[in-house]
Structure formats: C-alpha cells, structure tokens
Design an enzyme around this catalytic site. Structure first.
Site, PDB file in Angstrom:
ATOM      1  CE  LYS A 189      -3.304  -5.774   5.147  1.00 22.94           C
ATOM      2  NZ  LYS A 189      -2.008  -5.817   5.804  1.00 22.94           N
ATOM      3  CD  GLU A 232       9.531   1.129   6.571  1.00 22.49           C
ATOM      4  OE1 GLU A 232       9.303   1.051   5.354  1.00 22.49           O
ATOM      5  OE2 GLU A 232       8.774   0.680   7.430  1.00 22.49           O
ATOM      6  CG  HIS A 278       7.173   4.161   2.325  1.00 22.32           C
ATOM      7  ND1 HIS A 278       6.845   4.901   3.439  1.00 22.32           N
ATOM      8  CD2 HIS A 278       7.147   2.855   2.735  1.00 22.32           C
ATOM      9  CE1 HIS A 278       6.629   4.095   4.463  1.00 22.32           C
ATOM     10  NE2 HIS A 278       6.809   2.842   4.061  1.00 22.32           N
ATOM     11  CG  HIS A 287       5.688   3.711   8.799  1.00 25.02           C
ATOM     12  ND1 HIS A 287       4.702   2.754   8.658  1.00 25.02           N
ATOM     13  CD2 HIS A 287       6.655   3.379   7.910  1.00 25.02           C
ATOM     14  CE1 HIS A 287       5.074   1.883   7.728  1.00 25.02           C
ATOM     15  NE2 HIS A 287       6.249   2.241   7.258  1.00 25.02           N
ATOM     16  NE  ARG A 347      -1.838  -1.327   5.229  1.00 29.56           N
ATOM     17  CZ  ARG A 347      -1.892  -1.654   6.505  1.00 29.56           C
ATOM     18  NH1 ARG A 347      -2.807  -1.112   7.296  1.00 29.56           N
ATOM     19  NH2 ARG A 347      -1.051  -2.544   6.998  1.00 29.56           N
ATOM     20  CD  GLN A 407       3.304   0.983   4.020  1.00 28.39           C
ATOM     21  OE1 GLN A 407       3.943   0.772   5.047  1.00 28.39           O
ATOM     22  NE2 GLN A 407       2.729   0.004   3.308  1.00 28.39           N
ATOM     23  CE  LYS A 410       6.783  -0.630  10.074  1.00 29.44           C
ATOM     24  NZ  LYS A 410       5.674  -1.116   9.279  1.00 29.44           N
ATOM     25  CB  SER A 435      -0.917   0.002   1.225  1.00 35.55           C
ATOM     26  OG  SER A 435      -0.163  -0.197   2.401  1.00 35.55           O
TER      27      SER A 435
END
Length: 424
Positions: free
Chosen positions: A304, A142, A279, A117, A298, A115, A140, A113
């Site tokens: 979802k 990453e 991203h 964070h 998302r 999305q 989050k 997706s």
C-alpha cells in the site's frame, strides 16, 4: 436489574469482514469461523479473512440482525443516532451519538505494515492536507489481546540494543557512518532529547533509503546470515528478518525490524499502543479494540501507499520494552483489560459448564462477542439463548446475567470504566 426502557434495546448484530491479503485463508481463520456463524456466509478456502469488525465505523459498519423489529438493513450507527439514550448521558456528552470504540477479531497470517496512528491533532491535519489518503479525523489508540500466541514488533529498542544494531554492516551501509556514529557516541550522561534526536536521525535515514539500495543491502544481509547459520544459531531477530524477507522481498521494512522490540504475547496477554508509536503485527489471532478510527500511516512491509516522511516525523521515539497487560479479575470468571485510554476496555469471560455470572449495569454501552460455546443471557425478564458467533449490543444501564450448560467464552468491549469515575 436492567432498566425496563433498555431491555428491548439489546440488539443482535451482523459483523463485517475485511479480506486484507495478510489474513489467514479460509477455515484456518477464526475470523472466517465467526463470519460463517454470525451471518451464515460461505467461507472460501483460498480467500484471506483478516478482520471481523463490530461497531459503527463507516469502513465496516455492523447492522441489526433480523427478528428484532427494525430489519437487517438498519445500520447500528443509524439506529444509535435515532436512539442516542442507549449510550448513556456521559458517553453522549463526550463523544456524541456514536460508539467511541471499534471492536475486532484479527487472524494474521503474514506481517502487517510497519505503521503508526496519528494523534487527534495530526489526524485532523492529515485529513485536511491529504483527504484521499487519510479519510479519518480521529486518533486510534488500540489494544490487542492474544487468543493464540501473538507476535508483533512494537516500539524502539533501548539505546544499548541500538548500538549493537549499528554494528550490522548492511545497516551502516544504508544509514551512513555519520548517522551511526551519532548514536554510538552517545553515553548515559547525555540527555533524553539527544538520544531521541540521534534515533530519529538514524531511523529516518534508514527508512528513506532508495529501493535499489534497500534491495541490495537486504540481499547481502540474507546471504551473510545464511552462511553464518552454518556456524552459529541465528538470533530470534535475525530469524524473524529472514522470515519477513520471504514475505516482502527487498522491502526496507525487513531491515528496520532490527530497530523494534520483538514481542510475543501468550494467550490472555494484551499489548496496547498509543498515538505515534511504531508497530507491526506479525502472526497469530487476537481480539482488538480501539478508538473508532481507521487512520494508518505506513512506511514498510506493505504494497500500500507509504508515507515515510509523515511517519518518521510523527513518532515519539520512546525506547524500551512495552507494558504487557495480563488483566485483573473482576469476578471468578471475568478478567478485565484496562488500557490508559478513555474510549475502551475489554473483558474476557470464561464460564465453566453449569456456572453463571453477572455483568452489572454500567453507565455506557457494550458489545458482546460469543467466541465459543452456548449460554443464556438473562436481561430483565427476557431470556436469550446465545451461541458462538453471536454479537450483541447492550445499552447503558443494562444488567446481564449469563448462565451456561456448556463452557462459554465471550468478550465484551465497552467504554473505559475509569472514564465514568473522572467524568463525575
């Protein structure tokens, strides 16, 4: 040498697999290979294997493997709580009796997706306001380190590129002439805030389009590009959009791909993402490391729940191509990837046949994943033969020497070494 108290606290782990529908199926997936080697689980050819998790997150916790005294049903998280000294005092003081990082392998067959964070403040707020959707109060940040060629959408394109995108008739149809004009009228003398405001306005307008409008515009775009492909070579981004449309027909995320940088990582290159940066991973396999969190907002390319309002309001709207990390050599065989986040770093070790190397004792914990090959871990006076699929937890202040009679490829995740310098 390893501190004697910690030699026996090096533990073999059983990882956890997530079978999200975007994963590669069966034996095609590195995740499936690692699962079978790590736990002896049967790989089902038609089942997607998306993520292999190593850490303490409640959504996919690691367990101690058999043969090390505590039994296979003891979770790593529970064990660390009972043995908090394994983290080292600086990590314990900062993050409490838990691992601050989550280590993963991803096998991506189709786009994840679009999305972002949330940062810590927003994560706590979302947990409070919508606990059924956002069950995690941590941020989050990453990093994805490519194992194969790895493709992603990441961050917004430059103002100049954005003006070109607003020439696309199907996008203008969705965002309206007024929002498009706001961006097209901006020049270099205008301040960054004005650019950010215009980008936010046009992107929010796009993502908020009704399902009917999105489906209609994407159908028009698809039809036009098929006709034009007979007359000219489509751009990489146009080809990508047609590919995404096959995966997620009529999804607004298909058309929003024009707004993002299209990033292709070669094996050994890494991409890192801070809070509130948009991203979507597209394809390939990677090592991923992040703060211990599973917090995702998302807005497209997903079946979802979508929270378009939250996503559009939380983004930084930074523009320009992201930094790509190529790592730097720690030794002839070890390359370190050091993102600008306290919680984690990743080392890649490729050891030729007959060679040896040392991972020096450090003030924080590590997780090692043996990705390919076979070797021997020398920890104090103890020797352990390790083979591909093995996952090991190493406590703080543990020196590990590795020797190999075949080529060995392994990855280590640990707390960012810069943290220990600033925490002095």
């Amino acid at each position: 040498m390893a501190k004697a108290a910690n030699v026996d606290k090096v533990k073999r782990l059983r990882g956890w697999v997530q079978n999200y529908d975007w994963g590669r199926c069966g034996a095609e997936a590195q995740v499936a290979r690692l699962l079978a080697l790590n736990s002896g689980a049967e790989v089902k050819p038609d089942r997607p294997y998306a993520e292999f998790w190593m850490g303490t997150h409640d959504s996919g916790p690691s367990f101690l493997a058999d043969g090390y005294g505590e039994g296979q049903n003891v979770g790593l998280k529970e064990w660390i709580r009972k043995n908090p000294n394994v983290l080292g005092h600086k990590v314990l003081e900062k993050w409490g009796p838990d691992l601050p990082f989550l280590f993963k392998v991803l096998s991506v067959a189709k786009a994840l997706s679009i999305q972002a964070h949330p940062d810590k403040e927003l994560a706590k707020e979302l947990l409070k306001l919508k606990p059924n959707l956002y069950k995690d109060g941590n941020h989050k940040p990453e990093m994805a380190l490519a194992i194969t060629e790895f493709r992603a959408l990441c961050g917004f394109i430059t103002l100049e590129e954005l003006k070109g995108v607003l020439d696309i008739p199907e996008i203008v149809e969705l965002v309206g002439n007024a929002s498009a004009k706001q961006v097209l009228d901006i020049d270099k003398q205008d301040g960054a805030e004005k650019v950010k405001y215009a980008l936010r306005s046009v992107f929010t307008q796009l993502m908020s389009a009704s399902k009917e409008m999105a489906t209609k515009s994407i159908a028009k775009l698809k039809s036009r590009l098929h006709v034009e492909s007979q007359l000219r070579c489509l751009t990489e981004k146009e080809q990508l959009v047609l590919h995404l449309e096959k995966q997620y027909p009529g999804d607004i995320g298909v058309i929003s791909a024009f707004f993002f940088n299209y990033v292709k990582l070669n094996p050994g290159e890494a991409l890192y993402l801070g809070a509130n940066e948009p991203h979507a991973y597209l394809s390939g396999e990677c090592i991923e490391c992040m703060a211990t969190s599973d917090n995702v907002v998302r807005a497209g390319l997903t079946p979802k729940h979508r929270d378009i309002q939250t996503l559009c309001s939380m983004l930084t709207y930074k523009q320009g191509y992201p930094d790509i990390l190529k790592g730097f050599p720690l030794s002839p065989y070890i390359t370190r990837y050091l993102p600008p986040f306290e919680e984690f770093e990743v080392d890649c070790c490729i050891l030729p046949k007959g060679a040896s190397t040392v991972f020096p004792a450090i003030p924080g914990p590590s997780i090692f994943l043996v990705f390919l090959g076979k070797g021997t871990f020398h920890i104090g006076s103890r020797e352990d033969v390790v083979t591909e699929g093995d996952v090991l937890f190493a406590p703080s202040n543990t020196e590990i020497t590795i020797t190999t009679s075949s080529e060995l490829q392994l990855y280590r995740a640990g707390v960012n070494s810069r943290f220990f310098h600033t925490a002095l």
